[in-house]
Design a protein around this motif. Sequence first.
Motif, PDB file in Angstrom:
ATOM      1  N   LEU A  94       1.259  -0.780  -0.270  1.00  0.00           N
ATOM      2  CA  LEU A  94      -0.037  -0.234  -0.026  1.00  0.00           C
ATOM      3  C   LEU A  94       0.800   1.134   0.113  1.00  0.00           C
ATOM      4  CD1 LEU A  94      -2.440  -0.525   2.437  1.00  0.00           C
ATOM      5  CD2 LEU A  94      -3.586  -0.159  -0.234  1.00  0.00           C
ATOM      6  N   ALA A  95       1.811   1.770   0.888  1.00  0.00           N
ATOM      7  CA  ALA A  95       2.954   2.357   1.042  1.00  0.00           C
ATOM      8  C   ALA A  95       3.580   2.436  -0.633  1.00  0.00           C
ATOM      9  CB  ALA A  95       3.657   2.394   1.811  1.00  0.00           C
ATOM     10  N   ARG A  96       4.435   1.243  -1.174  1.00  0.00           N
ATOM     11  CA  ARG A  96       4.849   1.920  -2.603  1.00  0.00           C
ATOM     12  C   ARG A  96       3.673   2.025  -3.522  1.00  0.00           C
ATOM     13  NH1 ARG A  96       9.468   1.374  -2.343  1.00  0.00           N
ATOM     14  NH2 ARG A  96      10.535  -0.268  -0.288  1.00  0.00           N
ATOM     15  N   ALA A  97       2.190   1.768  -3.034  1.00  0.00           N
ATOM     16  CA  ALA A  97       0.938   2.586  -4.212  1.00  0.00           C
ATOM     17  C   ALA A  97       0.851   3.709  -3.618  1.00  0.00           C
ATOM     18  CB  ALA A  97      -0.167   1.587  -4.301  1.00  0.00           C
ATOM     19  N   VAL A  98       0.538   4.031  -2.744  1.00  0.00           N
ATOM     20  CA  VAL A  98      -0.317   4.938  -2.665  1.00  0.00           C
ATOM     21  C   VAL A  98       1.121   6.261  -3.209  1.00  0.00           C
ATOM     22  CG1 VAL A  98      -0.746   6.866  -0.892  1.00  0.00           C
ATOM     23  CG2 VAL A  98      -1.520   4.634  -0.102  1.00  0.00           C
ATOM     24  N   GLU A  99       2.516   5.708  -2.476  1.00  0.00           N
ATOM     25  CA  GLU A  99       4.043   6.980  -3.156  1.00  0.00           C
ATOM     26  C   GLU A  99       3.625   7.276  -5.073  1.00  0.00           C
ATOM     27  OE1 GLU A  99       7.383   3.917  -2.302  1.00  0.00           O
ATOM     28  OE2 GLU A  99       6.940   4.668  -1.420  1.00  0.00           O
ATOM     29  N   ARG A 100       3.562   6.384  -4.973  1.00  0.00           N
ATOM     30  CA  ARG A 100       2.962   7.352  -7.031  1.00  0.00           C
ATOM     31  C   ARG A 100       2.086   7.421  -6.744  1.00  0.00           C
ATOM     32  NH1 ARG A 100       6.021   3.975 -10.296  1.00  0.00           N
ATOM     33  NH2 ARG A 100       6.073   6.544 -10.761  1.00  0.00           N
ATOM     34  N   LEU A 101       0.829   7.294  -6.275  1.00  0.00           N
ATOM     35  CA  LEU A 101      -0.867   7.646  -6.767  1.00  0.00           C
ATOM     36  C   LEU A 101      -1.053   9.498  -6.663  1.00  0.00           C
ATOM     37  CD1 LEU A 101      -4.108   7.241  -4.832  1.00  0.00           C
ATOM     38  CD2 LEU A 101      -3.747   8.963  -4.886  1.00  0.00           C
ATOM     39  N   ALA A 102      -1.294  10.124  -7.806  1.00  0.00           N
ATOM     40  CA  ALA A 102      -1.362  11.579  -7.760  1.00  0.00           C
ATOM     41  C   ALA A 102       0.165  12.378  -7.727  1.00  0.00           C
ATOM     42  CB  ALA A 102      -2.441  11.783  -7.348  1.00  0.00           C
ATOM     43  N   ASP A 103      -0.227  13.457  -6.666  1.00  0.00           N
ATOM     44  CA  ASP A 103       0.915  14.539  -6.443  1.00  0.00           C
ATOM     45  C   ASP A 103       0.572  14.992  -4.848  1.00  0.00           C
ATOM     46  OD1 ASP A 103      -1.264  16.289  -6.942  1.00  0.00           O
ATOM     47  OD2 ASP A 103      -0.895  17.145  -8.864  1.00  0.00           O
ATOM     48  N   ALA A 122      -8.950   2.891 -13.646  1.00  0.00           N
ATOM     49  CA  ALA A 122      -7.334   3.586 -13.381  1.00  0.00           C
ATOM     50  C   ALA A 122      -6.956   3.473 -12.175  1.00  0.00           C
ATOM     51  CB  ALA A 122      -7.074   4.659 -14.229  1.00  0.00           C
ATOM     52  N   GLY A 123      -7.180   3.866 -11.134  1.00  0.00           N
ATOM     53  CA  GLY A 123      -7.080   3.919  -9.303  1.00  0.00           C
ATOM     54  C   GLY A 123      -6.046   3.297  -8.661  1.00  0.00           C
ATOM     55  N   ASP A 124      -5.057   3.348  -8.268  1.00  0.00           N
ATOM     56  CA  ASP A 124      -3.814   2.974  -7.625  1.00  0.00           C
ATOM     57  C   ASP A 124      -4.113   2.707  -6.827  1.00  0.00           C
ATOM     58  OD1 ASP A 124      -2.356   3.783  -9.758  1.00  0.00           O
ATOM     59  OD2 ASP A 124      -2.082   5.493  -9.060  1.00  0.00           O
ATOM     60  N   LEU A 125      -5.732   2.416  -5.688  1.00  0.00           N
ATOM     61  CA  LEU A 125      -5.613   1.434  -4.590  1.00  0.00           C
ATOM     62  C   LEU A 125      -6.286  -0.363  -4.776  1.00  0.00           C
ATOM     63  CD1 LEU A 125      -6.888   4.074  -1.857  1.00  0.00           C
ATOM     64  CD2 LEU A 125      -3.677   3.303  -3.110  1.00  0.00           C
ATOM     65  N   GLY A 126      -7.054  -0.309  -6.249  1.00  0.00           N
ATOM     66  CA  GLY A 126      -7.997  -0.859  -6.334  1.00  0.00           C
ATOM     67  C   GLY A 126      -6.731  -2.594  -6.087  1.00  0.00           C
ATOM     68  N   GLY A 127      -5.847  -2.840  -7.280  1.00  0.00           N
ATOM     69  CA  GLY A 127      -5.199  -3.803  -7.311  1.00  0.00           C
ATOM     70  C   GLY A 127      -4.490  -4.097  -6.467  1.00  0.00           C
ATOM     71  N   LEU A 215      -4.335  -6.128 -10.993  1.00  0.00           N
ATOM     72  CA  LEU A 215      -3.475  -5.624 -11.745  1.00  0.00           C
ATOM     73  C   LEU A 215      -4.509  -3.741 -11.763  1.00  0.00           C
ATOM     74  CD1 LEU A 215      -4.077  -8.509 -14.872  1.00  0.00           C
ATOM     75  CD2 LEU A 215      -1.390  -7.223 -13.298  1.00  0.00           C
ATOM     76  N   THR A 216      -3.942  -2.997 -12.163  1.00  0.00           N
ATOM     77  CA  THR A 216      -5.087  -1.380 -12.196  1.00  0.00           C
ATOM     78  C   THR A 216      -5.575  -1.159 -14.433  1.00  0.00           C
ATOM     79  OG1 THR A 216      -3.278  -1.025 -10.533  1.00  0.00           O
ATOM     80  CG2 THR A 216      -4.811   0.789 -12.171  1.00  0.00           C
ATOM     81  N   ASN A 217      -5.905  -0.836 -14.326  1.00  0.00           N
ATOM     82  CA  ASN A 217      -5.984  -0.571 -15.724  1.00  0.00           C
ATOM     83  C   ASN A 217      -6.375  -1.701 -17.052  1.00  0.00           C
ATOM     84  OD1 ASN A 217      -7.615   1.606 -16.752  1.00  0.00           O
ATOM     85  ND2 ASN A 217      -6.005   2.556 -17.453  1.00  0.00           N
TER      86      ASN A 217
END
Length: 287
Positions: A94-103, A122-127, A215-217
């Motif tokens: 989760l930490a790895r994904a959230v740090e790539r989410l938006a700005d 295309a959201g980064d938290l579902g996968g 998998l995202t998107n």
Amino acid sequence: MIPAAFDYVAPTTLEEALAALQQYGDDAKILAGGQSLLPVMRMRLNAPEWVIDLGRIESLRGIREDGDAIVIGAMTPHSVVAADPLVAQHAALLARAVERLADTQVRHRGTFGGALAHADPAGDLGGPALALDAQFVIAGPGGPRTVGADDFFVDLFETAIGEDEILVEVRVPKHTGWGAHYEKFVRVEHQWSICAVAATVRISGGSFAGAGIGLTNMGATPLRARGVEEALLGRPASEDTIRAAAGRATEGVDPPSDLNGDADYRRHLAEVLTRRALLAALSRAEG
Ligand SMILES: Cc1cc2nc3c(=O)[nH]c(=O)nc-3n(C[C@H](O)[C@H](O)[C@H](O)COP(=O)(O)OP(=O)(O)OC[C@H]3O[C@@H](n4cnc5c(N)ncnc54)[C@H](O)[C@@H]3O)c2cc1C
């Protein structure tokens, strides 16, 4: 554009928020961080008569430990999830994904629960939620119920949350010692994923003893790559195993075609990104 006129209510308890949802029904919309809802209202794609702001309900915020899970309140901002030591220790994916989410700005205002409830494929938290077997606690007039990640994402922008319900928290089983990586492919940093792969693995005795891949998107909802997981489990923790397993990343996918890439390009990306995500996750796993 300016949104259509609406009335606004900001309850301070979950019970008050649920009562407001009951009262205003189809005319109401829940507001969390507003990072997806407000643009939609400004474009007048949605024009609720009532906006129910969850921002003053303290019980929906924060991260705690509960036995073999960590529990993330729906109103916890992305920036708090990214920096939280419990998340880093027990759900590194989760930490790895959230740090790539938006700005930074979006991560400061947007919330963990809001992003999952919005259910953008295309959201980064579902996968990551799928890969970690997250459980969603949803409150409604009949009390709380829990829905597993496999059943939470129903369709494009549609989840198991009913019209009279609120996502309260997300329970994430501890994945302590698991290696994790979120490999996101974008043309420009801070964009939505063209395709991304969430991978977390547990190693024991030199073999893959646990694997979660999301998998995202790559379809109308975030998808779990069960074929890849099957191809890893019990096999040597090696690059050869990963290469073979990544070949199954496109089983059951139905990716979109758009200006960022057509469906075949995304299928190719899914395999490449799965390989990269798994190699990075393996390098971080204990054991
Ligand atoms: C410029 C920009 C770039 C972005 N880039 C990315 C990105 O790269 N990756 C990514 O994943 N996201 C990205 N986002 C979206 C971001 O993650 C948002 O925070 C998220 O989509 C919505 O969260 P929110 O808290 O702002 O929810 P809101 O916008 O307030 O609500 C979103 C929807 O969920 C519903 N909802 C919210 N909370 C609940 C709840 N507790 N129970 C029931 N329903 C609820 C609302 O009614 C609404 O329909 C971006 C947003 C912006 C503005």
